[in-house]
Design a protein around this motif. Sequence first.
Motif, short mmCIF file in Angstrom:
data_model
loop_
_atom_site.label_atom_id
_atom_site.label_comp_id
_atom_site.label_asym_id
_atom_site.label_seq_id
_atom_site.Cartn_x
_atom_site.Cartn_y
_atom_site.Cartn_z
N MET A 157 0.85 -1.17 0.00
CA MET A 157 0.00 0.00 0.00
C MET A 157 0.90 1.25 0.00
N LYS A 158 0.54 2.22 -0.80
CA LYS A 158 1.33 3.45 -0.88
C LYS A 158 1.20 4.24 0.42
N PRO A 159 2.24 4.99 0.79
CA PRO A 159 2.21 5.75 2.05
C PRO A 159 1.01 6.69 2.17
N ASP A 160 0.64 7.37 1.09
CA ASP A 160 -0.51 8.28 1.16
C ASP A 160 -1.80 7.52 1.45
N GLN A 161 -1.95 6.35 0.84
CA GLN A 161 -3.14 5.52 1.08
C GLN A 161 -3.16 5.02 2.52
N LEU A 162 -2.00 4.60 3.02
CA LEU A 162 -1.90 4.10 4.38
C LEU A 162 -2.25 5.20 5.38
N TYR A 163 -1.73 6.39 5.14
CA TYR A 163 -2.04 7.52 6.01
C TYR A 163 -3.54 7.82 6.01
N GLN A 164 -4.14 7.78 4.84
CA GLN A 164 -5.59 8.03 4.75
C GLN A 164 -6.37 6.94 5.48
N GLU A 165 -5.94 5.70 5.39
CA GLU A 165 -6.60 4.61 6.13
C GLU A 165 -6.51 4.86 7.63
N LEU A 166 -5.37 5.35 8.11
CA LEU A 166 -5.22 5.66 9.54
C LEU A 166 -6.15 6.80 9.95
N ILE A 167 -6.27 7.81 9.10
CA ILE A 167 -7.18 8.91 9.38
C ILE A 167 -8.62 8.40 9.43
N ASP A 168 -8.98 7.54 8.49
CA ASP A 168 -10.33 6.96 8.47
C ASP A 168 -10.59 6.15 9.74
N LEU A 169 -9.60 5.39 10.18
CA LEU A 169 -9.73 4.62 11.42
C LEU A 169 -9.93 5.56 12.60
N MET A 195 -12.65 -3.72 15.49
CA MET A 195 -12.92 -2.95 14.28
C MET A 195 -12.30 -3.66 13.07
N TYR A 196 -12.97 -3.50 11.93
CA TYR A 196 -12.37 -4.04 10.70
C TYR A 196 -11.24 -3.11 10.28
N LEU A 197 -10.09 -3.71 9.99
CA LEU A 197 -8.94 -2.96 9.51
C LEU A 197 -8.38 -3.67 8.29
N VAL A 198 -7.97 -2.92 7.30
CA VAL A 198 -7.28 -3.56 6.17
C VAL A 198 -6.00 -4.18 6.72
N PRO A 199 -5.54 -5.27 6.15
CA PRO A 199 -4.37 -5.97 6.70
C PRO A 199 -3.14 -5.09 6.92
N ALA A 200 -2.86 -4.17 6.01
CA ALA A 200 -1.69 -3.31 6.16
C ALA A 200 -1.79 -2.44 7.41
N VAL A 201 -2.97 -1.94 7.71
CA VAL A 201 -3.18 -1.11 8.89
C VAL A 201 -3.08 -1.96 10.15
N ARG A 202 -3.68 -3.14 10.14
CA ARG A 202 -3.61 -4.03 11.30
C ARG A 202 -2.16 -4.39 11.63
N VAL A 253 5.10 12.26 5.13
CA VAL A 253 4.00 11.30 5.26
C VAL A 253 4.45 10.09 6.07
N HIS A 254 5.70 9.70 5.97
CA HIS A 254 6.20 8.56 6.75
C HIS A 254 6.19 8.86 8.25
N ALA A 309 -0.04 6.11 13.88
CA ALA A 309 -0.15 4.67 14.17
C ALA A 309 0.25 4.38 15.61
N THR A 310 1.27 5.05 16.11
CA THR A 310 1.70 4.85 17.49
C THR A 310 0.59 5.20 18.47
N GLN A 311 -0.09 6.29 18.23
CA GLN A 311 -1.18 6.71 19.12
C GLN A 311 -2.39 5.79 18.99
N LEU A 312 -2.76 5.44 17.76
CA LEU A 312 -3.93 4.59 17.56
C LEU A 312 -3.71 3.18 18.09
#
Length: 89
Positions: A1-13, A73-80, A54-55, A62-65
């Motif tokens: 997963m691209k860093p921007d997508q991963l960051y957006q997934e964390l924001i969505d979470l 909660m459902y999380l995409v595998p990369a976020v989990r 973004v990194h 991610a550290t805080q979450l």
Amino acid sequence: MKPDQLYQELIDLAERMQITVSEQNLKVSGIKVRSGLCTVKGQKLFVMDKHKSVHKKIKILATQLAMLPHEDMYLVPAVRELLEKYAEK
């Protein structure tokens, strides 16, 4: 997963956890301020320095979450995987 997508997934979470993520220019505050989670008028708010790469944003968020309950909660595998990585530290 691209860093921007991963960051957006964390924001969505964070938003599903009822945490608002706000990117701010922390350099103009005039005092030393760091990105992080806080509560303002009973609402959870994550203030992120918009000048971070973004990194670094991914690592900070991610550290805080990872410290908050997210097991049900459902999380995409990369976020989990990322949250598990930071929960171990």
